[in-house]
Design a protein around this motif. Structure first.
Motif, PDB file in Angstrom:
ATOM      1  N   ALA A  55     -68.487  -1.943  66.747  1.00  0.00           N
ATOM      2  CA  ALA A  55     -68.471  -3.022  65.754  1.00  0.00           C
ATOM      3  C   ALA A  55     -69.229  -2.601  64.503  1.00  0.00           C
ATOM      4  CB  ALA A  55     -69.079  -4.289  66.347  1.00  0.00           C
ATOM      5  N   LEU A  56     -70.401  -2.033  64.697  1.00  0.00           N
ATOM      6  CA  LEU A  56     -71.239  -1.616  63.573  1.00  0.00           C
ATOM      7  C   LEU A  56     -70.579  -0.535  62.728  1.00  0.00           C
ATOM      8  CD1 LEU A  56     -74.026  -1.432  62.074  1.00  0.00           C
ATOM      9  CD2 LEU A  56     -74.676   0.257  63.808  1.00  0.00           C
ATOM     10  N   LEU A  57     -69.975   0.443  63.371  1.00  0.00           N
ATOM     11  CA  LEU A  57     -69.533   1.650  62.671  1.00  0.00           C
ATOM     12  C   LEU A  57     -68.069   1.641  62.237  1.00  0.00           C
ATOM     13  CD1 LEU A  57     -71.286   4.301  64.944  1.00  0.00           C
ATOM     14  CD2 LEU A  57     -72.017   3.543  62.674  1.00  0.00           C
ATOM     15  N   TYR A  58     -67.212   0.928  62.979  1.00  0.00           N
ATOM     16  CA  TYR A  58     -65.785   1.140  62.772  1.00  0.00           C
ATOM     17  C   TYR A  58     -64.957  -0.118  62.502  1.00  0.00           C
ATOM     18  CZ  TYR A  58     -67.342   5.347  65.226  1.00  0.00           C
ATOM     19  OH  TYR A  58     -68.040   6.462  65.614  1.00  0.00           O
ATOM     20  N   LEU A  59     -65.428  -1.288  62.885  1.00  0.00           N
ATOM     21  CA  LEU A  59     -64.584  -2.479  62.801  1.00  0.00           C
ATOM     22  C   LEU A  59     -64.802  -3.225  61.491  1.00  0.00           C
ATOM     23  CD1 LEU A  59     -64.717  -3.861  66.448  1.00  0.00           C
ATOM     24  CD2 LEU A  59     -63.223  -2.135  65.441  1.00  0.00           C
ATOM     25  N   LYS A  60     -63.771  -3.277  60.663  1.00  0.00           N
ATOM     26  CA  LYS A  60     -63.933  -3.883  59.346  1.00  0.00           C
ATOM     27  C   LYS A  60     -64.131  -5.393  59.428  1.00  0.00           C
ATOM     28  CE  LYS A  60     -59.128  -4.780  57.957  1.00  0.00           C
ATOM     29  NZ  LYS A  60     -58.122  -4.536  56.897  1.00  0.00           N
TER      30      LYS A  60
END
Length: 218
Positions: free
Chosen positions: A168-173
């Motif tokens: 969630a933090l790194l990849y989910l817009k």
């Protein structure tokens, strides 16, 4: 159809498959239901859309949320760091990215500031400037500190595409855009409306999500 005119979730059985549709009684307001129908609606929706039901009253969900917010050890951040370390070992090519984005920081707020700033920077709004702005907002607002953790938990629990907190933090817009708008909303409420609008424009361009910073409530 309910006698009180509420929206009704109805499961329709067919020969080959079962379908679900939402029916509205004549004169019913969109998205409205009365108190007597709320419990039945929740039961029906949980049965049909089990991972997307919001605001579940189940004791396990309430207890988990309380633990996220109140724990002095910050279990979300502990999990994010452990996941990043594991992924760096599995994919050495991403080790620099994971170190810069997660492992070099001492809290979730600073890691999120780094990630968002590097997504939203442009030639006239530098990442270093955005990091300072985002850190100032998040490290001085307990409500947003709580919200970013509860959102991470919600994504992991309810989104099949999010198997880890760090995803969630790194990849989910969706997660990134929501936290960006939380920051813009705080800036708007602080009277920094031009900066909030500039962020809104950039967030819309990068994430294809457009929410006016004056209407999002933390």
């Amino acid at each position: 159809m309910t006698s009180c005119g509420c929206l009704m979730l109805e499961k329709v059985e067919g020969d080959a498959s079962a379908k679900t549709r939402v029916k509205a009684a004549p004169g019913a307001g969109a998205g409205a239901w009365c108190g007597s129908c709320a419990g039945d609606w929740r039961g029906r929706s949980e049965a049909i859309f089990p991972i997307y039901v919001m605001g579940s009253s189940r004791e396990s969900t309430v207890a988990a949320a309380r633990g996220i917010v109140d724990s002095p050890e910050d279990p979300i951040w502990v999990a994010v760091k452990a996941e990043a370390k594991s992924e760096a070992e599995k994919e050495p090519i991403l080790s620099s990215f994971l170190y810069a984005s997660v492992l070099s920081h001492d809290c979730l707020e600073r890691a999120l500031s780094f990630v968002l700033a590097n997504r939203l920077e442009d030639p006239t709004l530098l990442a270093t400037q955005l990091i300072d702005i985002f850190n100032d907002v998040m490290l001085n607002n307990k409500d947003i500190c709580r919200s970013i953790r509860l959102d991470a938990q919600a994504f992991k629990d309810r989104d099949p595409a999010c198997a880890q907190y760090s995803w969630a933090l790194l990849y989910l817009k969706g997660y990134q855009s929501l936290q960006s708008y939380r920051i813009a909303n705080i800036l708007w409420n602080q009277g920094r409306k031009v900066l909030a609008l500039a962020l809104q424009s950039r967030i819309s361009e990068v994430f294809a999500v457009d929410i006016h910073p004056g209407i999002l409530s933390i």
